[in-house]
Design a protein around this motif. Structure first.
Motif, PDB file in Angstrom:
ATOM      1  N   ASP A 128       0.573  -1.377  -0.162  1.00 26.39           N
ATOM      2  CA  ASP A 128       0.007   0.333  -0.294  1.00 26.39           C
ATOM      3  C   ASP A 128       0.891   1.503   0.062  1.00 26.39           C
ATOM      4  N   THR A 129       1.252   2.164  -0.295  1.00 28.59           N
ATOM      5  CA  THR A 129       2.076   3.654  -1.036  1.00 28.59           C
ATOM      6  C   THR A 129       0.715   4.670  -0.339  1.00 28.59           C
ATOM      7  N   ALA A 130      -0.199   4.666  -0.033  1.00 28.30           N
ATOM      8  CA  ALA A 130      -0.545   5.864   0.573  1.00 28.30           C
ATOM      9  C   ALA A 130      -0.260   5.464   2.491  1.00 28.30           C
ATOM     10  N   LEU A 131       0.441   3.940   2.016  1.00 29.31           N
ATOM     11  CA  LEU A 131       0.356   3.885   4.204  1.00 29.31           C
ATOM     12  C   LEU A 131       1.785   4.075   4.291  1.00 29.31           C
ATOM     13  N   ARG A 132       2.164   4.922   5.428  1.00 30.22           N
ATOM     14  CA  ARG A 132       3.078   5.788   5.407  1.00 30.22           C
ATOM     15  C   ARG A 132       3.884   4.682   7.029  1.00 30.22           C
ATOM     16  N   PHE A 133       5.256   4.310   6.850  1.00 30.24           N
ATOM     17  CA  PHE A 133       5.666   3.048   8.221  1.00 30.24           C
ATOM     18  C   PHE A 133       6.770   4.053   8.335  1.00 30.24           C
ATOM     19  N   GLU A 134       6.749   4.651   9.666  1.00 38.88           N
ATOM     20  CA  GLU A 134       8.116   4.938  10.805  1.00 38.88           C
ATOM     21  C   GLU A 134       8.308   3.920  11.511  1.00 38.88           C
ATOM     22  N   PRO A 135      10.045   3.315  10.740  1.00 31.39           N
ATOM     23  CA  PRO A 135      10.437   2.165  12.016  1.00 31.39           C
ATOM     24  C   PRO A 135      11.122   3.487  12.971  1.00 31.39           C
ATOM     25  N   ARG A 136      11.122   2.215  13.839  1.00 27.47           N
ATOM     26  CA  ARG A 136      11.914   2.999  15.264  1.00 27.47           C
ATOM     27  C   ARG A 136      12.404   1.579  16.142  1.00 27.47           C
ATOM     28  N   LEU A 137      12.520   0.118  15.876  1.00 31.55           N
ATOM     29  CA  LEU A 137      13.001  -0.445  16.251  1.00 31.55           C
ATOM     30  C   LEU A 137      13.148  -1.850  15.605  1.00 31.55           C
ATOM     31  N   ILE A 138      14.150  -2.644  15.844  1.00 33.36           N
ATOM     32  CA  ILE A 138      14.625  -3.639  15.426  1.00 33.36           C
ATOM     33  C   ILE A 138      14.603  -4.866  16.785  1.00 33.36           C
ATOM     34  N   VAL A 139      13.668  -5.311  16.210  1.00 35.10           N
ATOM     35  CA  VAL A 139      13.447  -7.085  17.504  1.00 35.10           C
ATOM     36  C   VAL A 139      14.152  -8.328  16.688  1.00 35.10           C
ATOM     37  N   ILE A 140      14.723  -8.487  17.480  1.00 36.37           N
ATOM     38  CA  ILE A 140      15.099 -10.286  16.925  1.00 36.37           C
ATOM     39  C   ILE A 140      15.377 -11.150  18.989  1.00 36.37           C
ATOM     40  N   GLN A 141      13.780 -11.913  18.329  1.00 40.03           N
ATOM     41  CA  GLN A 141      13.580 -12.574  19.103  1.00 40.03           C
ATOM     42  C   GLN A 141      13.956 -14.446  18.459  1.00 40.03           C
ATOM     43  N   ASP A 142      14.162 -15.194  19.672  1.00 49.66           N
ATOM     44  CA  ASP A 142      14.033 -16.722  19.761  1.00 49.66           C
ATOM     45  C   ASP A 142      12.875 -17.330  19.480  1.00 49.66           C
ATOM     46  N   SER A 143      12.644 -18.246  19.171  1.00 50.61           N
ATOM     47  CA  SER A 143      11.229 -19.187  19.102  1.00 50.61           C
ATOM     48  C   SER A 143      10.159 -18.945  20.037  1.00 50.61           C
ATOM     49  N   ALA A 144      11.136 -19.353  21.371  1.00 45.76           N
ATOM     50  CA  ALA A 144       9.833 -19.054  22.485  1.00 45.76           C
ATOM     51  C   ALA A 144      10.048 -17.485  22.840  1.00 45.76           C
ATOM     52  N   LEU A 145       9.937 -17.155  21.856  1.00 48.12           N
ATOM     53  CA  LEU A 145       9.663 -14.887  22.405  1.00 48.12           C
ATOM     54  C   LEU A 145      10.217 -14.325  23.109  1.00 48.12           C
ATOM     55  N   GLY A 146      11.588 -14.983  23.430  1.00 49.56           N
ATOM     56  CA  GLY A 146      12.794 -14.259  24.106  1.00 49.56           C
ATOM     57  C   GLY A 146      13.680 -13.378  23.336  1.00 49.56           C
ATOM     58  N   LEU A 147      13.998 -12.452  24.145  1.00 50.82           N
ATOM     59  CA  LEU A 147      14.495 -11.118  23.347  1.00 50.82           C
ATOM     60  C   LEU A 147      16.040 -11.163  23.437  1.00 50.82           C
ATOM     61  N   VAL A 148      16.630 -11.850  22.148  1.00 52.50           N
ATOM     62  CA  VAL A 148      17.872 -12.054  21.919  1.00 52.50           C
ATOM     63  C   VAL A 148      18.396 -10.423  21.542  1.00 52.50           C
ATOM     64  N   LEU A 149      18.126  -9.618  21.172  1.00 53.94           N
ATOM     65  CA  LEU A 149      18.834  -7.904  20.765  1.00 53.94           C
ATOM     66  C   LEU A 149      17.997  -7.535  19.899  1.00 53.94           C
TER      67      LEU A 149
END
Length: 185
Positions: free
Chosen positions: A84-105
């Motif tokens: 959707d070109t009309a939709l604007r996305f402002e990226p803020r954070l990159i999140v890396i999680q493991d398969s159990a949703l534990g935060l890696v970085l």
């Protein structure tokens, strides 16, 4: 005959508990999932129309591969939520999680780079961060109730940035090692 123990030799049980088992546990939580947190809105939207959104960027087999994939996607600006070109996305954070949703970085996106957050050093530091992040989220809730949506969004992001340091205890040492600067030659 008395057997003198070597001062720099660790018992096999300690080696297994400290080095082998954590590595095995980490491999059980692969693949790692990379996502981008940001806000979306349409052209001409008011502050009340902005929404928080998480966009999946892919999976990786190791923390190093996840960091590389995230850096590549951020450098190319390939973070949007869709076609959707009309939709604007402002990226803020990159999140890396493991398969159990534990935060890696996790890291903040600024000027096309990722500023990875240092993991907490211990559980007491983690508790302090949780308290501060909860305080900011409460302030964001109050600001939203007053109709101050821009301030609420800033406060929510501040809380998320604090929480980016809450690396799962299983990954803390790995994350800290990955973030150490290479030694000068």
């Amino acid at each position: 005959m008395t057997h003198a123990s070597q001062p720099n030799c660790a018992p096999i049980g300690r080696i297994l508990a400290d080095r082998v088992l954590p590595g095995f546990q980490r491999t059980q939580k692969l693949p790692l999932r990379i996502s981008c947190l940001g806000t979306v809105s349409y052209a001409g939207a008011t502050d009340a129309d902005y929404r928080d959104r998480s966009v999946s960027l892919g999976e990786a087999a190791s923390p190093e591969a996840a960091i590389a994939l995230a850096a590549l996607r951020v450098s190319r600006g390939n973070l949007g939520p869709g076609e959707d070109t009309a939709l604007r996305f402002e990226p803020r954070l990159i999140v890396i999680q493991d398969s159990a949703l534990g935060l890696v970085l996790a890291g903040e996106i600024r000027a096309g780079i990722i500023l990875w957050q240092q993991p907490v050093a211990n559980d007491s530091e983690a508790r302090r961060i949780v308290i501060e992040a909860s305080r900011k989220r409460g302030m964001a809730f109050a600001a939203s109730g007053r109709g101050d949506h821009a301030a609420a969004r800033v406060l929510r992001f501040g809380a998320a940035l604090l929480e980016a340091r809450l690396i799962d205890p299983l990954w803390r040492e790995t994350a800290a090692e990955l973030l150490r600067l290479p030694q000068a030659a």
